[in-house]
Write a protein that holds these residues in place. Structure first.
Motif, PDB file in Angstrom:
ATOM      1  N   PHE A  71      42.184  11.179  53.344  1.00  0.00           N
ATOM      2  CA  PHE A  71      41.890  11.744  52.028  1.00  0.00           C
ATOM      3  C   PHE A  71      41.889  10.727  50.899  1.00  0.00           C
ATOM      4  O   PHE A  71      41.931  11.106  49.736  1.00  0.00           O
ATOM      5  N   ASN A  72      41.843   9.444  51.222  1.00  0.00           N
ATOM      6  CA  ASN A  72      41.702   8.419  50.198  1.00  0.00           C
ATOM      7  C   ASN A  72      40.211   8.315  49.850  1.00  0.00           C
ATOM      8  O   ASN A  72      39.404   7.865  50.659  1.00  0.00           O
ATOM      9  N   GLU A  73      39.855   8.730  48.663  1.00  0.00           N
ATOM     10  CA  GLU A  73      38.445   8.837  48.293  1.00  0.00           C
ATOM     11  C   GLU A  73      37.849   7.525  47.780  1.00  0.00           C
ATOM     12  O   GLU A  73      36.633   7.322  47.834  1.00  0.00           O
ATOM     13  N   GLU A  74      38.675   6.623  47.258  1.00  0.00           N
ATOM     14  CA  GLU A  74      38.151   5.397  46.647  1.00  0.00           C
ATOM     15  C   GLU A  74      37.478   4.520  47.702  1.00  0.00           C
ATOM     16  O   GLU A  74      38.095   4.116  48.684  1.00  0.00           O
ATOM     17  N   ASP A  75      36.197   4.190  47.486  1.00  0.00           N
ATOM     18  CA  ASP A  75      35.413   3.412  48.455  1.00  0.00           C
ATOM     19  C   ASP A  75      35.591   3.963  49.861  1.00  0.00           C
ATOM     20  O   ASP A  75      35.753   3.215  50.828  1.00  0.00           O
ATOM     21  N   ASN A  95      21.825   1.071  54.944  1.00  0.00           N
ATOM     22  CA  ASN A  95      21.614   0.006  55.923  1.00  0.00           C
ATOM     23  C   ASN A  95      22.857  -0.228  56.772  1.00  0.00           C
ATOM     24  O   ASN A  95      22.762  -0.507  57.970  1.00  0.00           O
ATOM     25  N   SER A  96      24.022  -0.100  56.170  1.00  0.00           N
ATOM     26  CA  SER A  96      25.274  -0.351  56.896  1.00  0.00           C
ATOM     27  C   SER A  96      25.524   0.667  58.001  1.00  0.00           C
ATOM     28  O   SER A  96      26.184   0.357  58.997  1.00  0.00           O
ATOM     29  N   SER A  97      25.010   1.886  57.830  1.00  0.00           N
ATOM     30  CA  SER A  97      25.337   2.962  58.771  1.00  0.00           C
ATOM     31  C   SER A  97      24.906   2.635  60.201  1.00  0.00           C
ATOM     32  O   SER A  97      25.515   3.107  61.160  1.00  0.00           O
ATOM     33  N   THR A 148      32.627  -3.952  58.559  1.00  0.00           N
ATOM     34  CA  THR A 148      32.834  -3.617  57.153  1.00  0.00           C
ATOM     35  C   THR A 148      31.490  -3.394  56.470  1.00  0.00           C
ATOM     36  O   THR A 148      30.611  -4.251  56.552  1.00  0.00           O
ATOM     37  N   PRO A 149      31.298  -2.235  55.818  1.00  0.00           N
ATOM     38  CA  PRO A 149      30.021  -1.960  55.142  1.00  0.00           C
ATOM     39  C   PRO A 149      29.765  -2.926  53.986  1.00  0.00           C
ATOM     40  O   PRO A 149      30.697  -3.518  53.439  1.00  0.00           O
ATOM     41  N   ARG A 150      28.519  -3.043  53.621  1.00  0.00           N
ATOM     42  CA  ARG A 150      28.183  -3.809  52.429  1.00  0.00           C
ATOM     43  C   ARG A 150      28.642  -3.050  51.196  1.00  0.00           C
ATOM     44  O   ARG A 150      28.628  -1.817  51.178  1.00  0.00           O
ATOM     45  N   ARG A 151      29.055  -3.778  50.180  1.00  0.00           N
ATOM     46  CA  ARG A 151      29.582  -3.160  48.963  1.00  0.00           C
ATOM     47  C   ARG A 151      28.600  -2.153  48.377  1.00  0.00           C
ATOM     48  O   ARG A 151      28.993  -1.051  47.955  1.00  0.00           O
TER      49      ARG A 151
END
Length: 203
Positions: A53-57, A65-67, A26-29
């Motif tokens: 296609f859900n664009e939110e977050d 850094n998360s990548s 899970t990426p950092r916020r």
């Protein structure tokens, strides 16, 4: 644990013997962005496939850094719910990543999802999906749940019946046709509801 006797030519194999099994990250916020690496979450998984296609977050920047720590998806991956608010929900949502859309350069999945990447010399991805969609497959997953989590280690021990390749392909094709039919029915229902709302809005 063998759940039932198999036909001649079939065999029981642990998931970890026929696929690589990994939990997502899970990426950092603070690393979420409006574009970049597509992030697939629990909400995006359905038996008919991934909702891209859900664009939110829904994205992480390529240079964040998360990548570096994300778990990336490939066509043919099977996603399964591995963490939820209740144990009953684990394993209930599963899907096949048939392909990445042309608009998605890279896609990753979060820690509440588990990915099984089939060894295609042994099993086709659609067979793994078909097993997880079955009631017996769901019960096999439930046996490995601890609390409200399915760990990588416990997931690797889930037993799956493996038939000859021609049987896998035949059964998976029939199930895929059923899934497409359900998806078409849902789409027609949504279109109908949209049409009714449009008519009612005129009164």
């Amino acid at each position: 644990m063998e759940l039932f006797e198999l036909p001649i030519g079939w065999e029981w194999r642990a998931l970890g013997q026929i696929a690589s099994v990994r939990l997502g990250k899970t990426p950092r916020r603070e690393d979420y962005a409006n574009a970049g690496i597509k992030v697939i979450k629990f909400r995006d998984v359905a038996s008919t496939g991934v909702n891209w296609f859900n664009e939110e977050d829904g994205y992480v920047a390529f240079d964040s850094n998360s990548s570096r720590d994300l778990r990336y998806l490939e066509p043919g991956d099977v996603l399964l719910t591995a963490s939820a608010h209740s144990a009953d929900s684990i394993g209930k949502k599963t899907c096949l990543v048939a392909a990445l859309p042309s608009t998605v350069e890279k896609a990753a999945f979060v820690g509440e999802l588990l990915c099984a990447r089939a060894d295609r010399s042994i099993v086709i991805p659609q067979w793994i999906l078909s097993w997880f969609l079955s009631r017996t497959g769901y019960e096999a997953v439930a046996e490995r749940v601890e609390g409200v989590h399915l760990t990588q280690g416990r997931a690797r021990d889930i037993d799956i019946p493996i038939p000859p390749m021609d049987v896998q392909e035949r059964v998976a094709s029939r199930i895929d046709a059923q899934i497409r039919r359900v998806d078409a029915i849902r789409k027609s229902q949504n279109d109908f509801e949209t049409e009714i709302r449009g008519i009612l809005s005129g009164y």
